[in-house]
Every structure is written in structure tokens, then in C-alpha cells.
Design a protein around this motif. Structure first.
Motif, mmCIF file in Angstrom:
data_model
loop_
_atom_site.group_PDB
_atom_site.id
_atom_site.type_symbol
_atom_site.label_atom_id
_atom_site.label_comp_id
_atom_site.label_asym_id
_atom_site.label_seq_id
_atom_site.Cartn_x
_atom_site.Cartn_y
_atom_site.Cartn_z
ATOM 1 N N GLN A 16 0.756 -1.359 -0.015
ATOM 2 C CA GLN A 16 -0.076 -0.092 0.086
ATOM 3 C C GLN A 16 0.863 1.235 0.139
ATOM 4 O O GLN A 16 0.353 2.227 -0.633
ATOM 5 N N ALA A 17 2.084 1.144 0.786
ATOM 6 C CA ALA A 17 3.148 2.296 0.681
ATOM 7 C C ALA A 17 3.478 2.579 -0.599
ATOM 8 O O ALA A 17 3.729 3.871 -1.112
ATOM 9 N N LYS A 18 3.828 1.637 -1.442
ATOM 10 C CA LYS A 18 4.489 1.638 -2.515
ATOM 11 C C LYS A 18 3.462 2.186 -3.682
ATOM 12 O O LYS A 18 3.768 3.220 -4.381
ATOM 13 N N LYS A 19 2.196 1.992 -3.274
ATOM 14 C CA LYS A 19 1.183 2.539 -4.336
ATOM 15 C C LYS A 19 1.180 4.067 -3.890
ATOM 16 O O LYS A 19 0.595 4.807 -4.977
ATOM 17 N N HIS A 20 1.190 4.484 -2.879
ATOM 18 C CA HIS A 20 0.916 5.754 -2.478
ATOM 19 C C HIS A 20 2.065 6.638 -2.946
ATOM 20 O O HIS A 20 1.866 7.753 -3.175
ATOM 21 N N GLY A 21 3.391 6.048 -3.004
ATOM 22 C CA GLY A 21 4.389 6.746 -3.711
ATOM 23 C C GLY A 21 5.274 7.414 -2.792
ATOM 24 O O GLY A 21 6.300 7.206 -2.730
ATOM 25 N N SER A 22 4.789 8.544 -2.033
ATOM 26 C CA SER A 22 5.487 9.357 -1.156
ATOM 27 C C SER A 22 5.665 8.908 0.207
ATOM 28 O O SER A 22 6.164 9.956 1.046
ATOM 29 N N ALA A 23 4.893 7.737 0.670
ATOM 30 C CA ALA A 23 5.002 7.274 1.863
ATOM 31 C C ALA A 23 6.149 7.319 2.529
ATOM 32 O O ALA A 23 7.169 6.660 1.940
ATOM 33 N N LEU A 24 6.346 7.578 3.672
ATOM 34 C CA LEU A 24 7.517 7.374 4.403
ATOM 35 C C LEU A 24 7.347 6.387 5.614
ATOM 36 O O LEU A 24 6.251 6.159 6.447
#
Length: 254
Positions: free
Chosen positions: A23-31
Motif C-alpha cells: 500500500q505504501a508503494k502505491k502511495h508513492g511518497s509514503a515514509l
């Protein structure tokens, strides 16, 4: 459970609906959060021996329970002082953290202490410890992020000590039935990397001191661990090792 943050227009926000690496990868800018990174450190006795043994015992005791329920039981249930219902230990800790934030915020705003809250029994002694030891609160529950490291986190309390130097305090609400502090290497690593980021972003000529405040959920007694400079240095190295492990894994952050 994994946690991720986003940084937009200068603000740092917890991504409530992002719980997995995919899910974080799909969000792109997630830290990724500091605490989630630390979960990738090599497991010791707690993870390799105690947890699987305890899960097996609970599975025999609660034959119809699913894995999520067993995980909740693993860390224990506590009676909520608000509703008197049994709640997860993690929820109890979240509620106690919120009460500590309210107490410190009130102290900073007007010096008036709101009393009568159901969680005061587990929080007031820790509040008294902070004030009586001449810590001057600066920020509560403040979020920080480091884009270069691609990480973010939340600091329970940033304060000035009696020497007017910045320090970081982190509350851990734990069962200290034997009266001894339960502070672990991961606690140190969490504070250490946050202290380093604070130093870098505020141009300090020192790394802030780090305190783990372990609050006994049975008595409300605070057991305090001030991590030495040597421990903080080791904690930073541990964290960086875990962060490299995370971001080098293509299924995770790579």
C-alpha cells in the motif's frame, strides 16, 4: 502493524489507511515509521521463543480464536478505566498516551491541571516526575520526518532539561509487576534516531539526551531510563542497519 506517514505542504501526517508495504508503494511518497523500521531488527528471545510458545498456549486455551484474537491476547487485555470493559493493551497505551499529552499541554498553556480523568491513576505520577525534575516541556506528540532516510515518527515529549538543553522523552506503558524497568534496545534505537534527526534539523551542536519513561500499568509508577551517549550511538547504528534491511528488500521498501 506497520505505520506510514506523508509529507505535504510542510506538514507530516500519519497515513491512517496505509498499513502494508505494498500500500505504501502505491502511495508513492509514503515514509515508513521509525517503529516499523525497528521491527525488522533480528529477533531475540522474545520473538523466537516467548511469542511462539505463548501463542501455542493461547491457541490451546481458546480453540475457536483466530490469529488476530490470539495476537491481542498475547500482549494481554486491560480493564478500561472509562468503560470498565476489557480492551487491548495497545488501546490502553494509546489512551494513556493521549492523557499524558493533555496533561503536558495544559501545563504549557496555562499551568492549570485538569483532574478527574479516568486515566489519571496511571498518568499523574509520570506527570509529577516530569514537572518535579525540572523538565520544561516544549512539544508533545510532535511528528518529525527525514526525507533523505525516508522515515518519519512521532516524539512523545520534547523538553528542556535543568541545563536548558533539549531532550526527548518516550512513554512506554508496560506491566512492571516485579518493580523493575522494562526498557529495551529498540526503545533506545527509536529515541536515538529521532534525537539525531532533531539535532540535524535544529542545528544543535549536541545530540539531545534520550529518556525512556516506562510506566507501570498496575501502579502508575514511572521507571526512567536515561540512555548513555554510548548507548545512543549504538542505537543509531542499530536503526540504520534495520532501515537498510527494509529498503534493500524489493518486497518492502526497495
Amino acid at each position: 502493524m506497520s505505520h506510514y506517514y506523508s509529507t505535504k505542504e510542510g506538514s507530516i501526517e500519519l497515513l491512517e489507511n496505509v498499513k502494508t508495504a505494498s500500500q505504501a508503494k502505491k502511495h508513492g511518497s509514503a515514509l515508513i515509521s521509525v517503529t516499523t523500521v525497528l521491527s525488522f531488527l533480528p529477533a531475540g528471545y522474545l520473538e523466537n521463543v516467548w511469542k511462539p510458545t505463548k501463542i501455542m498456549e493461547l491457541a490451546r486455551q481458546y480453540e475457536s480464536a483466530d490469529m488476530e484474537t490470539l495476537r491481542d491476547l498475547l500482549w494481554g487485555m486491560r480493564r478500561c478505566p472509562v468503560t470498565s470493559d476489557m480492551i487491548k493493551s495497545s488501546d490502553y497505551g494509546t489512551n494513556a498516551h493521549a492523557r499524558m499529552e493533555d496533561l503536558i499541554d495544559s501545563q504549557m498553556e496555562d499551568g492549570l491541571l485538569p483532574t478527574g480523568h479516568p486515566y489519571d491513576g496511571v498518568c499523574l505520577d509520570t506527570f509529577d516526575y516530569i514537572i518535579n525534575n525540572k523538565f520544561t516541556p516544549l512539544h508533545t506528540e510532535i511528528k518529525i520526518a527525514c526525507l533523505d532516510r525516508r522515515i518519519a515518527g512521532t516524539i512523545d515529549l520534547v523538553a528542556l532539561d535543568s541545563d536548558e538543553k533539549v531532550c526527548l522523552l518516550d512513554y512506554k506503558f508496560r506491566d512492571c509487576a516485579d518493580g523493575k524497568i522494562k526498557a529495551y534496545d529498540k526503545d533506545c534505537s527509536q529515541l536515538a534516531i529521532e534525537a539525531l534527526i532533531w539535532q540535524e534539523q535544529n542545528d544543535l551542536d549536541y545530540i539531545p539526551d534520550c529518556y525512556t519513561v516506562c510506566v507501570d500499568v498496575n501502579t502508575g509508577t514511572p521507571h526512567v531510563k536515561k540512555w548513555t551517549a554510548r548507548m545512543v550511538t549504538k542505537g543509531i547504528k542499530r536503526f540504520e542497519s534495520a532501515r537498510e534491511m527494509y529498503y534493500s528488500n524489493p518486497d518492502l521498501g526497495g
